[in-house]
Design a protein around this motif. Structure first.
Motif, mmCIF file in Angstrom:
data_model
loop_
_atom_site.group_PDB
_atom_site.id
_atom_site.type_symbol
_atom_site.label_atom_id
_atom_site.label_comp_id
_atom_site.label_asym_id
_atom_site.label_seq_id
_atom_site.Cartn_x
_atom_site.Cartn_y
_atom_site.Cartn_z
ATOM 1 N N SER A 40 -40.878 -22.211 4.191
ATOM 2 C CA SER A 40 -41.727 -21.492 3.408
ATOM 3 C C SER A 40 -43.336 -21.979 3.439
ATOM 4 O O SER A 40 -44.312 -21.762 3.382
ATOM 5 N N THR A 41 -43.238 -23.636 3.391
ATOM 6 C CA THR A 41 -44.421 -24.165 3.464
ATOM 7 C C THR A 41 -45.181 -24.173 4.635
ATOM 8 O O THR A 41 -46.262 -24.685 4.823
ATOM 9 N N GLY A 42 -44.503 -23.915 5.835
ATOM 10 C CA GLY A 42 -45.127 -23.724 6.961
ATOM 11 C C GLY A 42 -45.595 -22.369 7.264
ATOM 12 O O GLY A 42 -46.079 -22.282 8.738
ATOM 13 N N LEU A 43 -45.217 -21.440 6.753
ATOM 14 C CA LEU A 43 -45.559 -19.942 7.004
ATOM 15 C C LEU A 43 -46.765 -19.348 6.304
ATOM 16 O O LEU A 43 -46.843 -19.573 4.898
ATOM 17 N N ARG A 44 -47.775 -18.821 6.826
ATOM 18 C CA ARG A 44 -48.851 -18.539 6.056
ATOM 19 C C ARG A 44 -48.720 -16.902 5.572
ATOM 20 O O ARG A 44 -47.921 -15.964 6.186
ATOM 21 N N CYS A 45 -49.397 -16.723 4.313
ATOM 22 C CA CYS A 45 -49.064 -15.549 3.841
ATOM 23 C C CYS A 45 -50.312 -14.378 4.614
ATOM 24 O O CYS A 45 -51.385 -14.790 4.857
ATOM 25 N N VAL A 46 -49.723 -13.430 5.325
ATOM 26 C CA VAL A 46 -50.574 -12.607 6.110
ATOM 27 C C VAL A 46 -51.611 -11.813 5.229
ATOM 28 O O VAL A 46 -52.669 -11.185 5.791
#
Length: 154
Positions: A40-46
């Motif tokens: 989750s820390t490597g994925l950006r909120c769209v």
């Protein structure tokens, strides 16, 4: 004493990590939960664009956090989970974009433009200094006239 402790806690509160994960999202297995947090820390909120899905309170970020946990429970590896989300939303969701394929153009554009600008500046400065030094030279007629004018003063 209580006020001092409260003031100290309020000052230190922004230092801690900002996490939007709600208790109902947390997995029972601590190892899977740790993997989910790492992913989750490597994925950006769209929606938020500057926050990870772990930090964002947007509903899409919650859906992505749940999706990550579902895929982990289903037995996917970390890479498979990330690839599943990238396939669905595009590479934009990665906080650290990959350095392969079409992204090489983006990674190389900054340094390439800097080098072009630096070379252009050097060429400009060199031509300017040559033009100034050539412009300062007098023709023999001009030099003779100047000597004649200066000789009359002395």
């Amino acid at each position: 004493m209580k006020r001092l402790l409260l003031a100290l806690l309020l000052l230190l509160a922004p230092i801690g990590p900002s996490v939007a994960v709600t208790p109902d999202e947390v997995l029972d297995n601590p190892a899977l939960e740790a993997r989910a947090r790492e992913i989750s820390t490597g994925l950006r909120c769209v929606v938020c664009q500057g926050e990870t899905i772990d930090e964002s309170n947007a509903s899409i970020a919650r859906d992505l956090r749940l999706l990550v946990r579902e895929r982990l429970v289903a037995g996917d590896t970390d890479e498979e989970v990330v690839q599943f989300i990238v396939d669905r939303y595009g590479e934009y969701v990665l906080m650290k974009p990959r350095t392969g394929g079409a992204n090489l153009i983006l990674w190389g554009a900054g340094p390439a433009l800097f080098l072009i600008a630096a070379i252009g500046a050097l060429v400009y400065l060199r031509r300017r200094s040559q033009a100034q030094s050539e412009g300062e030279k007098l023709s023999p007629e001009e030099q003779a006239r100047l000597d004649e004018l200066l000789g009359d003063r002395g």
